[in-house]
Design a protein around this motif. Structure first.
Motif, PDB file in Angstrom:
ATOM      1  N   ARG A  43       0.869  -1.172   0.000  1.00  0.00           N
ATOM      2  CA  ARG A  43       0.000   0.000   0.000  1.00  0.00           C
ATOM      3  C   ARG A  43       0.903   1.217   0.000  1.00  0.00           C
ATOM      4  NH1 ARG A  43      -1.603   3.100   3.860  1.00  0.00           N
ATOM      5  NH2 ARG A  43      -3.613   4.137   3.827  1.00  0.00           N
ATOM      6  N   CYS A  44       0.798   1.989  -1.057  1.00  0.00           N
ATOM      7  CA  CYS A  44       1.678   3.138  -1.197  1.00  0.00           C
ATOM      8  C   CYS A  44       1.318   4.212  -0.168  1.00  0.00           C
ATOM      9  CB  CYS A  44       1.523   3.706  -2.613  1.00  0.00           C
ATOM     10  SG  CYS A  44       2.551   5.138  -2.906  1.00  0.00           S
ATOM     11  N   PRO A  45       2.322   4.789   0.525  1.00  0.00           N
ATOM     12  CA  PRO A  45       2.023   5.809   1.525  1.00  0.00           C
ATOM     13  C   PRO A  45       1.482   7.111   0.917  1.00  0.00           C
ATOM     14  CG  PRO A  45       4.389   5.584   1.250  1.00  0.00           C
ATOM     15  CD  PRO A  45       3.755   4.501   0.432  1.00  0.00           C
ATOM     16  N   HIS A  46       1.546   7.241  -0.403  1.00  0.00           N
ATOM     17  CA  HIS A  46       1.029   8.461  -1.023  1.00  0.00           C
ATOM     18  C   HIS A  46      -0.494   8.421  -1.090  1.00  0.00           C
ATOM     19  CE1 HIS A  46       0.421  11.013  -4.848  1.00  0.00           C
ATOM     20  NE2 HIS A  46       0.438  11.809  -3.804  1.00  0.00           N
ATOM     21  N   GLU A  47      -1.052   7.672  -2.023  1.00  0.00           N
ATOM     22  CA  GLU A  47      -2.512   7.583  -2.101  1.00  0.00           C
ATOM     23  C   GLU A  47      -2.996   6.131  -2.062  1.00  0.00           C
ATOM     24  OE1 GLU A  47      -4.705   9.804  -5.001  1.00  0.00           O
ATOM     25  OE2 GLU A  47      -3.614  11.655  -4.637  1.00  0.00           O
ATOM     26  N   GLY A  48      -2.144   5.242  -1.604  1.00  0.00           N
ATOM     27  CA  GLY A  48      -2.625   3.878  -1.389  1.00  0.00           C
ATOM     28  C   GLY A  48      -2.534   2.944  -2.585  1.00  0.00           C
ATOM     29  N   CYS A  79       5.561   2.813  -7.780  1.00  0.00           N
ATOM     30  CA  CYS A  79       4.126   2.651  -7.547  1.00  0.00           C
ATOM     31  C   CYS A  79       3.382   2.677  -8.886  1.00  0.00           C
ATOM     32  CB  CYS A  79       3.629   3.764  -6.627  1.00  0.00           C
ATOM     33  SG  CYS A  79       1.850   3.719  -6.386  1.00  0.00           S
ATOM     34  N   LYS A  99      10.406  10.414   5.659  1.00  0.00           N
ATOM     35  CA  LYS A  99       8.987  10.569   5.991  1.00  0.00           C
ATOM     36  C   LYS A  99       8.075   9.696   5.145  1.00  0.00           C
ATOM     37  CE  LYS A  99       8.296  15.085   6.173  1.00  0.00           C
ATOM     38  NZ  LYS A  99       7.903  16.425   6.424  1.00  0.00           N
ATOM     39  N   ARG A 101       7.527   6.418   3.486  1.00  0.00           N
ATOM     40  CA  ARG A 101       8.025   5.046   3.403  1.00  0.00           C
ATOM     41  C   ARG A 101       6.868   4.102   3.629  1.00  0.00           C
ATOM     42  NH1 ARG A 101      11.706   5.560   8.807  1.00  0.00           N
ATOM     43  NH2 ARG A 101      11.996   3.340   8.555  1.00  0.00           N
ATOM     44  N   THR A 102       7.006   2.939   3.046  1.00  0.00           N
ATOM     45  CA  THR A 102       5.990   1.940   3.324  1.00  0.00           C
ATOM     46  C   THR A 102       6.607   0.931   4.273  1.00  0.00           C
ATOM     47  OG1 THR A 102       4.301   0.519   2.368  1.00  0.00           O
ATOM     48  CG2 THR A 102       6.493   0.382   1.380  1.00  0.00           C
ATOM     49  N   ARG A 103       5.787   0.304   5.076  1.00  0.00           N
ATOM     50  CA  ARG A 103       6.302  -0.574   6.125  1.00  0.00           C
ATOM     51  C   ARG A 103       7.046  -1.766   5.528  1.00  0.00           C
ATOM     52  NH1 ARG A 103       4.541  -1.518  11.722  1.00  0.00           N
ATOM     53  NH2 ARG A 103       3.105   0.206  11.406  1.00  0.00           N
ATOM     54  N   ALA A 104       8.219  -2.049   6.053  1.00  0.00           N
ATOM     55  CA  ALA A 104       8.984  -3.222   5.617  1.00  0.00           C
ATOM     56  C   ALA A 104       8.933  -4.266   6.720  1.00  0.00           C
ATOM     57  CB  ALA A 104      10.434  -2.817   5.337  1.00  0.00           C
TER      58      ALA A 104
END
Ligand code: FES
Lengths: 138, 369
Positions: A43-48, A79, A99, A101-104
């Protein structure tokens, strides 16, 4: 307390390939980078945007206009929506690595005989003692 | 624990029912238009091609970054057909999950608008309009059409308005911003007159190929520059329409700028007003400051929404532009798509602002219920 989940057999994701798996209610992408495995929240931290559907590219950099270098082929995930670049090894974005980042998640490859002893959750796998499995810690 | 900073992008509950003012349908192949073209023009396309005014027939001057004219990587339907060409997949990927009450179609590819062969341009444009009826808003009542018009051939545009202007599912008439002359020039006024008489907005989606450099500073090197030049074109067009006196002549005309941004509107207005105070006597047909015409006659779609570091700057810009003038849009299936759950998420809108942006402004403008 993080749980460990079996998400794939070791042979299932080819080099350069990926797989999306749902564990503990969230979708996680597992990536094979030259035999090493990495897992990111899909899930991208920008718009999902669903990161797993993105293109994998090299890292392009430049010392000055008119030149460029390319390195780490296949390690940068773009993405599928707006193309932001993420490092598959860390989940950090190129544009704002601290700031955005997606969870790893930690990934290990475990022999089936360890898994049978637990404490692992294999939501979709019946584990056999002779195979190796990809395990994600969530 | 690896921490994920999601404060920038936590989804807000999608408001029930959005109006999406920018959806791009495309053909799976040019043959989709065959039912709407005469043998003459089908044969012409086979032999000569559809002559866009660009360096190579049927090609853009700058690359489009992703396949299918710049689409989301996940927007190709399972059949492998181009993104935006499959109505069932559009429903499944966009209209249903994003709760789209109404979506306004912006058919850009193909179009006959830039064709230099006028008769071909008229026929291809007419075919695209009939294809919207046959393949899009005919079978899907949530979708509404844009009646595409050949901007450089106003006589043909008027014939097209005669053919379909009264169809209530065409909620606006449309031209593209890049043309041979700035859009306020009098040669284009017959189109404005017809739109005003029809009572439908004039929708202007970024694009069009004028044959001239895309930026006002000349030919640029990169797609990222050309992509931004769309805003410049919108600024020139607003300036031209206002200064030429279009809105003095057609006070009922309403114009929607699609995908051109809006944060630049206040600074353009401040500057035009300043110039007007000095140079007013050159354009005595203007009865008011330029900003007043802009405030009254222009609407703006939201995507691709600007994302300043500090979301308050965005709110300031929206105060200046007017909360009644901004219309939510996604640009589906293109790559700079905005998701309704995220597009305004950082702004913490009031329920009232939400309603206006996502739904009511568009419903009022387009007369949708
Ligand atoms: S949603 Fe991923 S880059 Fe925008």
């Amino acid at each position: 307390m993080p749980q460990r989940y079996v998400v794939a057999t070791a042979g299932e994701i080819p080099v350069g390939g990926s797989k999306a798996a749902t564990v503990a209610g969230r979708e996680i992408g597992i990536f094979n980078l030259g035999g090493e495995y990495f897992a990111l929240l899909n899930r991208c931290p920008h718009e999902g945007g669903p990161l797993c559907k993105g293109r994998r590219t090299a890292l392009f950099e430049s010392k000055r206009p008119g030149t460029f270098t390319s390195s780490r082929p296949g390690e940068i995930l773009r993405c599928p929506w707006h193309g932001w670049e993420f490092d598959i090894r860390t989940g950090r974005s190129y544009c704002d690595p601290d700031k955005v980042r997606t969870r790893a998640y930690a990934v290990t490859v475990e022999p089936g005989r360890h898994l049978v002893e637990g404490p692992y959750t294999a939501e979709t796998y019946s584990v056999s003692v002779d195979e190796n499995y990809i395990v994600v810690e969530v | 624990m690896s921490d994920t900073n999601l404060t920038d992008s936590a989804p807000v509950q999608a408001p029930p029912g959005v109006v999406d003012c920018d959806i791009h349908p495309t053909v799976s192949a040019m043959s989709d238009l065959s039912p709407y073209l005469t043998d003459r023009w089908k044969g012409y396309m086979r032999e000569y091609g559809a002559n866009f005014r660009a360096a190579f027939a049927n090609a853009m001057v700058y690359p489009r970054y992703n396949r299918d004219g710049g689409s989301r990587m996940d927007a190709r339907p399972p059949s492998g057909a181009p993104a935006g060409s499959d109505l069932p997949f559009m429903r499944q990927q966009h209209l249903d999950p994003n709760r789209v009450d109404y979506g306004v179609l912006q058919p850009l590819r193909p179009n006959g608008i830039g064709a230099r062969n006028q008769a071909f341009g008229e026929s291809l444009t007419a075919a695209v309009n009939e294809w919207q009826i046959g393949s899009w808003f005919g079978p899907e009542r949530r979708l509404k059409g844009s009646l595409m018009l050949t901007r450089e051939d106003p006589a043909a545009a008027l014939r097209e308005i005669e053919r379909h202007g009264a169809n209530e599912n065409f909620v606006q008439v449309s031209v593209l911003p890049h043309g041979l002359e700035p859009l306020g020039r009098q040669r284009y006024w017959p189109i404005f007159e017809a739109a005003a008489a029809l009572g439908k907005p004039l929708g202007i989606h970024v694009g069009g190929v004028s044959g001239m450099a895309p930026t006002s500073a000349g030919w640029c090197s990169y797609y990222v520059e050309e992509h931004h030049s769309k805003c410049e074109a919108m600024q020139s067009l607003v300036t031209s329409m206002v200064i030429e006196g279009v809105f003095e002549r057609f006070p009922k005309l309403r114009v929607v700028l699609v995908e051109g941004g809006f944060v630049w509107v206040p600074s353009l207005c401040w500057r035009l007003d300043k110039h007007w105070k000095t140079l007013r006597s050159e354009v005595p047909h203007l009865k008011r400051a330029p900003s007043e015409y802009v405030r009254e006659h222009f609407w703006y779609t939201s995507q691709p929404i600007e994302e300043p570091e500090d979301p308050r700057h965005m709110l300031d810009a929206m105060d200046w532009v007017g909360w009644d003038k901004i219309l939510f849009s996604t640009d589906y299936p293109h790559w700079d798509f905005d998701d309704p759950k995220f597009a305004f998420a950082r702004l913490r809108l009031t329920p009232e602002q939400h309603r206006l942006l996502f739904r009511d402004n568009a419903k009022n403008l387009y007369g949708l219920r």
